[in-house]
Write a protein that holds these residues in place. Structure first.
Motif, PDB file in Angstrom:
ATOM      1  N   UNK A  51      19.497  37.525  13.299  1.00 19.09           N
ATOM      2  CA  UNK A  51      19.024  36.892  13.482  1.00 19.09           C
ATOM      3  C   UNK A  51      19.176  37.976  15.178  1.00 19.09           C
ATOM      4  N   UNK A  52      17.907  37.705  16.012  1.00 11.57           N
ATOM      5  CA  UNK A  52      17.945  38.258  17.327  1.00 11.57           C
ATOM      6  C   UNK A  52      17.930  37.229  18.633  1.00 11.57           C
ATOM      7  N   UNK A  53      18.940  37.307  19.403  1.00 11.47           N
ATOM      8  CA  UNK A  53      18.953  36.395  20.365  1.00 11.47           C
ATOM      9  C   UNK A  53      18.875  36.914  21.490  1.00 11.47           C
ATOM     10  N   UNK A  54      18.235  36.450  22.258  1.00 10.20           N
ATOM     11  CA  UNK A  54      17.983  36.582  23.698  1.00 10.20           C
ATOM     12  C   UNK A  54      19.477  35.765  24.520  1.00 10.20           C
ATOM     13  N   UNK A  55      19.899  36.735  24.971  1.00 10.33           N
ATOM     14  CA  UNK A  55      21.175  36.433  26.271  1.00 10.33           C
ATOM     15  C   UNK A  55      20.696  35.905  27.177  1.00 10.33           C
ATOM     16  N   UNK A  56      20.553  34.866  27.831  1.00  9.68           N
ATOM     17  CA  UNK A  56      20.805  34.322  29.573  1.00  9.68           C
ATOM     18  C   UNK A  56      21.873  33.667  30.144  1.00  9.68           C
ATOM     19  N   UNK A  57      22.484  34.371  30.790  1.00  8.44           N
ATOM     20  CA  UNK A  57      23.164  33.355  31.611  1.00  8.44           C
ATOM     21  C   UNK A  57      23.342  31.733  32.406  1.00  8.44           C
ATOM     22  N   UNK A  58      23.799  31.410  32.123  1.00  2.00           N
ATOM     23  CA  UNK A  58      23.976  29.992  32.654  1.00  2.00           C
ATOM     24  C   UNK A  58      24.573  29.470  34.101  1.00  2.00           C
ATOM     25  N   UNK A 114      25.176  31.027  37.498  1.00  5.35           N
ATOM     26  CA  UNK A 114      23.279  31.800  37.616  1.00  5.35           C
ATOM     27  C   UNK A 114      22.518  31.320  36.734  1.00  5.35           C
ATOM     28  N   UNK A 115      21.569  30.751  37.129  1.00 10.33           N
ATOM     29  CA  UNK A 115      20.273  30.442  36.638  1.00 10.33           C
ATOM     30  C   UNK A 115      19.215  31.199  36.115  1.00 10.33           C
ATOM     31  N   UNK A 116      18.858  31.011  34.888  1.00 14.37           N
ATOM     32  CA  UNK A 116      17.714  31.839  34.402  1.00 14.37           C
ATOM     33  C   UNK A 116      15.899  31.987  35.651  1.00 14.37           C
ATOM     34  N   UNK A 117      15.680  32.823  35.722  1.00 16.03           N
ATOM     35  CA  UNK A 117      14.448  33.410  36.195  1.00 16.03           C
ATOM     36  C   UNK A 117      13.641  33.291  34.912  1.00 16.03           C
ATOM     37  N   UNK A 118      12.503  32.608  35.138  1.00 16.30           N
ATOM     38  CA  UNK A 118      11.193  32.796  33.979  1.00 16.30           C
ATOM     39  C   UNK A 118      10.900  34.090  33.940  1.00 16.30           C
ATOM     40  N   UNK A 119      10.764  34.711  33.221  1.00 20.70           N
ATOM     41  CA  UNK A 119       9.709  36.087  33.088  1.00 20.70           C
ATOM     42  C   UNK A 119      10.379  37.089  33.439  1.00 20.70           C
ATOM     43  N   UNK A 120      12.147  37.078  33.776  1.00 23.13           N
ATOM     44  CA  UNK A 120      13.025  38.004  33.229  1.00 23.13           C
ATOM     45  C   UNK A 120      13.846  38.825  32.256  1.00 23.13           C
ATOM     46  N   UNK A 121      13.760  39.790  32.175  1.00 22.08           N
ATOM     47  CA  UNK A 121      14.436  40.327  30.675  1.00 22.08           C
ATOM     48  C   UNK A 121      16.088  39.956  30.739  1.00 22.08           C
ATOM     49  N   UNK A 122      16.716  39.640  30.023  1.00 21.16           N
ATOM     50  CA  UNK A 122      18.210  39.404  29.727  1.00 21.16           C
ATOM     51  C   UNK A 122      18.490  40.051  28.261  1.00 21.16           C
ATOM     52  N   UNK A 123      19.941  40.126  28.563  1.00 22.68           N
ATOM     53  CA  UNK A 123      20.251  41.216  27.283  1.00 22.68           C
ATOM     54  C   UNK A 123      20.182  40.281  26.200  1.00 22.68           C
ATOM     55  N   UNK A 124      19.740  41.960  25.212  1.00 21.95           N
ATOM     56  CA  UNK A 124      19.035  41.172  23.905  1.00 21.95           C
ATOM     57  C   UNK A 124      20.139  41.633  22.605  1.00 21.95           C
ATOM     58  N   UNK A 125      19.998  40.877  21.476  1.00 27.78           N
ATOM     59  CA  UNK A 125      21.431  41.182  20.903  1.00 27.78           C
ATOM     60  C   UNK A 125      20.528  40.596  19.404  1.00 27.78           C
TER      61      UNK A 125
END
Length: 111
Positions: free
Chosen positions: A104-111, A1-12
């Protein structure tokens, strides 16, 4: 699955604590005060901890806490909320006296 620019993803939000100078006092405060505060953070989806994480590279941490939200906006809103400020103040005032901590704060994106 690729990321879509501007789409929110899980934040950690990941917090890592070195071995406390007083383990019993740290554990008591963390368990009795800090966890209940953090569990009140708005829209928190999951709060997990791991003691004595096994390092692959670098020194070990005594405790690693991982907090998850649905997206970065929810995480930032939670941290900026009144309970978020109280939780942060508790960590700085009460937990940091026993252990060095890093976060640290992470934005997790599916790849």
């Amino acid at each position: 699955m690729s990321t879509t620019p501007g789409t929110d993803h899980l934040a950690r939000f990941v917090i890592m604590y070195e071995t406390p100078t007083d383990i019993d006092a740290f554990e008591r405060h963390y368990r009795d005060i800090h966890i209940p505060l953090a569990n009140e953070l708005p829209e928190l989806r999951r709060y997990t901890v791991s003691h004595d994480a096994t390092p692959v590279i670098g020194a070990p941490y005594y405790l690693v806490a991982i907090l998850d939200w649905d997206d970065m906006a929810a995480l930032q809103s939670a941290l900026n909320s009144e309970i978020g400020r109280r939780t942060a103040a508790d960590a700085v005032t009460n937990l940091a006296r026993y252990a060095t901590m890093r976060g640290m704060i992470l934005q997790l994106n599916d790849i």
